[in-house]
Design a protein around this motif. Structure first.
Motif, PDB file in Angstrom:
ATOM      1  N   SER A  92     -25.371  23.195  24.905  1.00  0.00           N
ATOM      2  CA  SER A  92     -26.646  22.607  25.307  1.00  0.00           C
ATOM      3  C   SER A  92     -26.450  21.168  25.722  1.00  0.00           C
ATOM      4  O   SER A  92     -25.506  20.508  25.307  1.00  0.00           O
ATOM      5  N   ALA A  94     -28.645  17.526  25.916  1.00  0.00           N
ATOM      6  CA  ALA A  94     -29.846  16.831  25.461  1.00  0.00           C
ATOM      7  C   ALA A  94     -29.815  15.399  25.978  1.00  0.00           C
ATOM      8  O   ALA A  94     -28.745  14.815  26.190  1.00  0.00           O
ATOM      9  N   THR A 106     -33.751  18.448  24.181  1.00  0.00           N
ATOM     10  CA  THR A 106     -32.847  19.424  24.784  1.00  0.00           C
ATOM     11  C   THR A 106     -33.397  19.800  26.147  1.00  0.00           C
ATOM     12  O   THR A 106     -34.533  20.223  26.270  1.00  0.00           O
ATOM     13  N   SER A 109     -30.679  24.351  27.287  1.00  0.00           N
ATOM     14  CA  SER A 109     -30.203  25.082  26.117  1.00  0.00           C
ATOM     15  C   SER A 109     -29.472  26.336  26.572  1.00  0.00           C
ATOM     16  O   SER A 109     -30.034  27.160  27.283  1.00  0.00           O
TER      17      SER A 109
END
Length: 164
Positions: A92, A94, A106, A109
């Motif tokens: 992921s 962020a 995030t 993802s």
């Protein structure tokens, strides 16, 4: 190389230590920051790397590396170069924005799909992300590690985009 053409515009290498960027990570192998620390992933030297300590087989133990910038930036593309056998298939992305009171948002993802190869892989961020101003970018992995112990080795981490 400190600029890259992308979509008709030139992006700059935001993650450069020359620009004051700093890297931090979830762990460092044997706590040896000089040899394996996260700043090694930003130095554009193919003989040094960030090497995480790993998850030691624990379920859902997350590995992450983040780049903090001197000012607000708009990230558009990420370049990653792994050590084969020490990557993860999905992860992921962020962002940390000034308005988020220190909380990470995030933005992608399980959208960060990487191959277990040594070549530099370029990942375009969604256009909704590329228009956001942020102070830091964090890449994280929780599962699908190529290494049994959940270690990640990154030789290069490049974040391309523009200043906000």
């Amino acid at each position: 190389q400190s600029t890259m053409a992308h979509g008709g515009k030139s992006d700059i290498l935001l993650s450069s230590t020359d620009r004051g960027s700093v890297a931090r990570a979830s762990s460092v192998l044997q706590r040896n920051a000089k040899m394996y620390g996260p700043m090694n992933a930003l130095n554009n030297n193919s003989s040094s790397c960030w090497n995480s300590e790993g998850t030691n087989g624990a379920e859902m133990d997350q590995q992450w590396i983040q780049v903090e910038f001197k000012g607000h930036v708009c990230p558009k593309r990420i370049g990653l170069q792994f050590q084969p056998g020490f990557s993860a298939e999905t992860g992921s992305i962020a962002l940390l924005n000034k308005t988020q009171n220190g909380e990470w948002e995030t933005v992608a993802s399980d959208d960060m799909e990487c191959e277990d190869v040594h070549q530099l892989q370029l990942l375009d961020l969604p256009s909704s992300v590329a228009s956001q101003n942020c102070l830091a970018v964090r890449l994280s992995w929780e599962e699908d590690f190529a290494d049994l112990y959940g270690r990640i080795i990154i030789y290069q981490l490049q974040i391309w985009g523009s200043e906000a």
